[in-house]
Scaffold this motif. Structure first.
Motif, short mmCIF file in Angstrom:
data_model
loop_
_atom_site.label_atom_id
_atom_site.label_comp_id
_atom_site.label_asym_id
_atom_site.label_seq_id
_atom_site.Cartn_x
_atom_site.Cartn_y
_atom_site.Cartn_z
N UNK A 180 0.82 -1.21 0.00
CA UNK A 180 0.00 0.00 0.00
C UNK A 180 0.86 1.26 0.00
N UNK A 181 1.87 1.26 0.86
CA UNK A 181 2.72 2.44 0.97
C UNK A 181 3.51 2.72 -0.29
N UNK A 182 4.14 1.69 -0.85
CA UNK A 182 4.98 1.88 -2.03
C UNK A 182 4.15 2.28 -3.24
N UNK A 183 3.01 1.63 -3.46
CA UNK A 183 2.19 1.97 -4.62
C UNK A 183 1.64 3.38 -4.51
N UNK A 184 1.24 3.78 -3.31
CA UNK A 184 0.73 5.14 -3.16
C UNK A 184 1.84 6.16 -3.40
N UNK A 185 3.01 5.92 -2.83
CA UNK A 185 4.12 6.84 -3.03
C UNK A 185 4.52 6.91 -4.50
N UNK A 186 4.52 5.77 -5.17
CA UNK A 186 4.85 5.74 -6.60
C UNK A 186 3.83 6.55 -7.39
N UNK A 187 2.56 6.35 -7.08
CA UNK A 187 1.51 7.05 -7.80
C UNK A 187 1.58 8.56 -7.57
N UNK A 188 2.03 8.95 -6.38
CA UNK A 188 2.14 10.37 -6.04
C UNK A 188 3.39 11.01 -6.62
N UNK A 190 6.54 10.18 -5.78
CA UNK A 190 7.64 10.23 -4.82
C UNK A 190 8.67 9.13 -5.04
N UNK A 191 8.35 8.18 -5.89
CA UNK A 191 9.27 7.09 -6.21
C UNK A 191 9.56 7.15 -7.70
N UNK A 192 10.81 7.42 -8.06
CA UNK A 192 11.18 7.53 -9.47
C UNK A 192 11.52 6.15 -10.02
N UNK A 193 10.52 5.48 -10.52
CA UNK A 193 10.69 4.13 -11.07
C UNK A 193 9.47 3.81 -11.92
N UNK A 194 9.63 2.88 -12.86
CA UNK A 194 8.50 2.41 -13.62
C UNK A 194 7.69 1.43 -12.80
#
Length: 220
Positions: A180-188, A190-194
């Motif tokens: 939950x945390x990683x996917x939300x951060x990615x969507x926002x 905050x995580x520079x990755x595909x």
């Protein structure tokens, strides 16, 4: 008999009353997704504004829902149901394959579904949190269902000799929190990755839980 009135068919405009009711409900839910998932968010939305967005009246709103909280609850359940169906489809497509392939397929399908619409992510990861005791129970119940999903796959992998035998309750809960945390951060942003890289990281994390350092499949 000439002039005799026909019995009412219950249809108007080619649709039954139940079909019209379903359509109204969908329009309210679509409006809720827009308003809760974007601006102004759940706490900034009123019944009047949501009804206006749906192109319906407040009277029609109260024919379908008791409150805005009911709309949020229905959206949360729908989003989770969709994501669960996607994950299960990933597992079904890899029936009989090694655990690494299965969890990769399941989480690729899950991630693709939940990230397909940022509004769905906001509703299920942000707007639902802390609204009321009722919605907290619903949120935690669905979270527990995801934990059970991971535990079931882990236990099945243990039976096949592909994972270390242990009680996976805490580990599964920790993993779901990471998802939950990683996917939300990615969507926002905050995580520079595909997305594939994010899924790969999550799969690696789960496989690390299932196959801790020092464990050898040949011993089981």
């Amino acid at each position: 008999m000439a002039g005799r009135l026909r019995a009412p068919t219950g249809r108007y405009g080619g649709r039954t009353a139940e079909e019209r009711k379903t359509e109204r409900r969908e329009r309210f839910l679509d409006a809720g997704l827009r308003m809760f998932g974007e601006a102004p968010g759940y706490h900034g939305t009123t019944v009047a504004r949501l009804s206006e967005t749906a192109g319906l009246s407040t009277r029609q709103f109260y024919e379908e829902f008791h409150s805005l909280e009911d709309v949020l609850a229905a959206l949360h359940l729908r989003i989770n149901d969709r994501a669960e169906e996607a994950a299960l489809s990933g597992l079904a497509a890899t029936e009989g394959r090694p655990v690494a392939e299965r969890v990769t397929a399941a989480f690729r399908a899950y991630a693709a579904d939940v990230t397909a619409d940022p509004r769905r992510m906001r509703v299920t990861f942000v707007e639902i949190v802390g609204v009321s005791p009722r919605l907290e129970r619903q949120r935690l119940t669905r979270r527990a269902r995801w934990v059970a999903f991971i535990r079931a796959e882990a236990d099945a992998a243990v039976q096949r000799g592909e994972a270390a035998p242990r009680d996976y309750r805490v580990a599964a809960a920790a993993f779901i929190g990471s998802v939950n945390g990683l996917l939300y951060d990615w969507n926002a942003g905050w995580v520079e990755a595909g997305l594939d890289e994010v899924v790969e990281e999550l799969v690696g994390l789960l496989l690390g839980i299932l196959r801790p350092a020092g464990w050898c499949p040949d011993e089981h």
